[in-house]
Design a protein around this motif. Structure first.
Motif, PDB file in Angstrom:
ATOM      1  N   MET A   1       0.926  -1.126   0.025  1.00  0.00           N
ATOM      2  CA  MET A   1       0.030  -0.027  -0.171  1.00  0.00           C
ATOM      3  C   MET A   1       0.871   1.093  -0.073  1.00  0.00           C
ATOM      4  N   ASP A   2       0.458   2.022  -0.755  1.00  0.00           N
ATOM      5  CA  ASP A   2       1.350   3.251  -1.192  1.00  0.00           C
ATOM      6  C   ASP A   2       1.029   4.422   0.166  1.00  0.00           C
ATOM      7  N   SER A   3       1.892   5.476   0.302  1.00  0.00           N
ATOM      8  CA  SER A   3       1.727   6.453   1.302  1.00  0.00           C
ATOM      9  C   SER A   3       0.378   7.225   1.178  1.00  0.00           C
ATOM     10  N   LEU A   4       0.043   7.569   0.186  1.00  0.00           N
ATOM     11  CA  LEU A   4      -1.169   8.309  -0.349  1.00  0.00           C
ATOM     12  C   LEU A   4      -2.231   7.344   0.074  1.00  0.00           C
ATOM     13  N   THR A   5      -2.373   6.225  -0.192  1.00  0.00           N
ATOM     14  CA  THR A   5      -3.520   5.586   0.286  1.00  0.00           C
ATOM     15  C   THR A   5      -3.596   5.170   1.543  1.00  0.00           C
ATOM     16  N   THR A   6      -2.415   5.140   2.273  1.00  0.00           N
ATOM     17  CA  THR A   6      -2.406   4.779   3.796  1.00  0.00           C
ATOM     18  C   THR A   6      -3.127   6.273   4.426  1.00  0.00           C
ATOM     19  N   LEU A   7      -2.543   7.486   4.037  1.00  0.00           N
ATOM     20  CA  LEU A   7      -2.984   8.615   4.240  1.00  0.00           C
ATOM     21  C   LEU A   7      -4.562   8.964   4.000  1.00  0.00           C
ATOM     22  N   TYR A   8      -4.920   8.509   2.876  1.00  0.00           N
ATOM     23  CA  TYR A   8      -6.411   8.735   2.718  1.00  0.00           C
ATOM     24  C   TYR A   8      -7.237   7.660   3.639  1.00  0.00           C
ATOM     25  N   GLU A   9      -6.830   6.265   3.752  1.00  0.00           N
ATOM     26  CA  GLU A   9      -7.211   5.651   4.832  1.00  0.00           C
ATOM     27  C   GLU A   9      -7.362   6.115   6.185  1.00  0.00           C
ATOM     28  N   GLU A  10      -6.441   6.819   6.614  1.00  0.00           N
ATOM     29  CA  GLU A  10      -6.153   7.580   8.013  1.00  0.00           C
ATOM     30  C   GLU A  10      -7.320   8.657   8.002  1.00  0.00           C
ATOM     31  N   ILE A  11      -7.490   9.519   6.937  1.00  0.00           N
ATOM     32  CA  ILE A  11      -8.144  10.534   6.920  1.00  0.00           C
ATOM     33  C   ILE A  11      -9.573  10.068   7.175  1.00  0.00           C
ATOM     34  N   GLN A  12      -9.906   9.205   6.192  1.00  0.00           N
ATOM     35  CA  GLN A  12     -11.244   8.581   6.435  1.00  0.00           C
ATOM     36  C   GLN A  12     -11.729   8.009   7.591  1.00  0.00           C
ATOM     37  N   GLU A  13     -10.703   7.549   8.445  1.00  0.00           N
ATOM     38  CA  GLU A  13     -10.780   6.923   9.809  1.00  0.00           C
ATOM     39  C   GLU A  13     -11.065   8.168  10.840  1.00  0.00           C
ATOM     40  N   ARG A  14     -10.519   9.242  10.641  1.00  0.00           N
ATOM     41  CA  ARG A  14     -10.397  10.146  11.535  1.00  0.00           C
ATOM     42  C   ARG A  14     -11.975  11.108  11.030  1.00  0.00           C
ATOM     43  N   ARG A  15     -12.423  10.870  10.253  1.00  0.00           N
ATOM     44  CA  ARG A  15     -13.924  11.247   9.623  1.00  0.00           C
ATOM     45  C   ARG A  15     -14.790  10.544  10.419  1.00  0.00           C
ATOM     46  N   VAL A  16     -14.771   9.304  10.709  1.00  0.00           N
ATOM     47  CA  VAL A  16     -15.522   8.358  11.193  1.00  0.00           C
ATOM     48  C   VAL A  16     -15.490   8.536  12.974  1.00  0.00           C
ATOM     49  N   GLN A  17     -14.147   8.203  13.196  1.00  0.00           N
ATOM     50  CA  GLN A  17     -13.705   8.369  14.512  1.00  0.00           C
ATOM     51  C   GLN A  17     -12.931   9.317  14.945  1.00  0.00           C
ATOM     52  N   PRO A  18     -13.437  10.668  14.901  1.00  0.00           N
ATOM     53  CA  PRO A  18     -12.611  11.887  15.430  1.00  0.00           C
ATOM     54  C   PRO A  18     -11.863  11.783  16.580  1.00  0.00           C
ATOM     55  N   LYS A  19     -10.513  12.198  16.502  1.00  0.00           N
ATOM     56  CA  LYS A  19      -9.775  12.449  17.783  1.00  0.00           C
ATOM     57  C   LYS A  19      -9.931  13.581  18.254  1.00  0.00           C
ATOM     58  N   ALA A  20     -10.078  13.925  19.591  1.00  0.00           N
ATOM     59  CA  ALA A  20      -9.926  15.402  20.110  1.00  0.00           C
ATOM     60  C   ALA A  20      -8.539  15.951  19.784  1.00  0.00           C
ATOM     61  N   GLY A  21      -8.607  17.191  19.196  1.00  0.00           N
ATOM     62  CA  GLY A  21      -7.534  18.002  18.954  1.00  0.00           C
ATOM     63  C   GLY A  21      -6.844  17.596  17.680  1.00  0.00           C
ATOM     64  N   SER A  22      -7.319  16.680  17.042  1.00  0.00           N
ATOM     65  CA  SER A  22      -6.743  16.375  15.618  1.00  0.00           C
ATOM     66  C   SER A  22      -7.170  17.379  14.504  1.00  0.00           C
ATOM     67  N   TYR A  23      -6.319  17.911  13.844  1.00  0.00           N
ATOM     68  CA  TYR A  23      -6.424  18.930  12.664  1.00  0.00           C
ATOM     69  C   TYR A  23      -7.335  18.387  11.620  1.00  0.00           C
ATOM     70  N   THR A  24      -7.372  16.995  11.333  1.00  0.00           N
ATOM     71  CA  THR A  24      -8.212  16.506  10.183  1.00  0.00           C
ATOM     72  C   THR A  24      -9.455  16.468  11.097  1.00  0.00           C
ATOM     73  N   ALA A  25      -9.804  16.242  12.123  1.00  0.00           N
ATOM     74  CA  ALA A  25     -11.208  16.186  12.632  1.00  0.00           C
ATOM     75  C   ALA A  25     -11.658  17.580  12.619  1.00  0.00           C
ATOM     76  N   TYR A  26     -10.930  18.592  12.840  1.00  0.00           N
ATOM     77  CA  TYR A  26     -11.081  20.187  12.906  1.00  0.00           C
ATOM     78  C   TYR A  26     -11.630  20.541  11.694  1.00  0.00           C
ATOM     79  N   LEU A  27     -11.072  20.189  10.594  1.00  0.00           N
ATOM     80  CA  LEU A  27     -11.324  20.437   9.399  1.00  0.00           C
ATOM     81  C   LEU A  27     -12.701  19.958   8.874  1.00  0.00           C
ATOM     82  N   PHE A  28     -12.970  18.594   9.205  1.00  0.00           N
ATOM     83  CA  PHE A  28     -14.314  17.937   8.951  1.00  0.00           C
ATOM     84  C   PHE A  28     -15.329  18.684   9.741  1.00  0.00           C
TER      85      PHE A  28
END
Length: 106
Positions: A1-28
């Motif tokens: 799995m390449d790094s863009l795919t890994t990052l995409y999947e991490e972003i998907q997970e942050r959308r479903v399971q936001p972590k407090a203080g996460s910049y990605t969760a903030y954006l969503f």
């Protein structure tokens, strides 16, 4: 799995399971307009870095742009495989400038 795919999947997970203080969760949490603003800002920063011939900055800003673009794709429920399929469909084709749509709405 390449790094863009890994990052995409991490972003998907942050959308479903936001972590407090996460910049990605903030954006969503902020929504589409904030995500689009960041994509626009990072695009401009990539252009400036390239124009300044600053390779280090270009690499850094390109990484920022790719990250924010992936956040946008997740937000809009566009998969990487859809983008890859579009790129594969275009591969080897030659298009002329006259075939491009004119940008009228900015």
């Amino acid at each position: 799995m390449d790094s863009l795919t890994t990052l995409y999947e991490e972003i998907q997970e942050r959308r479903v399971q936001p972590k407090a203080g996460s910049y990605t969760a903030y954006l969503f949490d902020q929504g589409l307009d904030k995500i689009l603003k960041k994509v626009g800002e990072e695009t401009t920063e990539v252009v400036i870095a390239a124009k300044n011939a600053d390779k280090t900055e270009l690499v850094s800003e390109s990484a920022d742009l790719l990250y924010h673009l992936l956040v946008l794709l997740v937000e809009q429920e566009v998969s990487l495989s859809e983008v890859e399929a579009e790129l594969a469909q275009r591969q080897g084709k030659v298009s002329e400038t006259k075939e491009r749509r004119t940008i009228t709405d900015l």
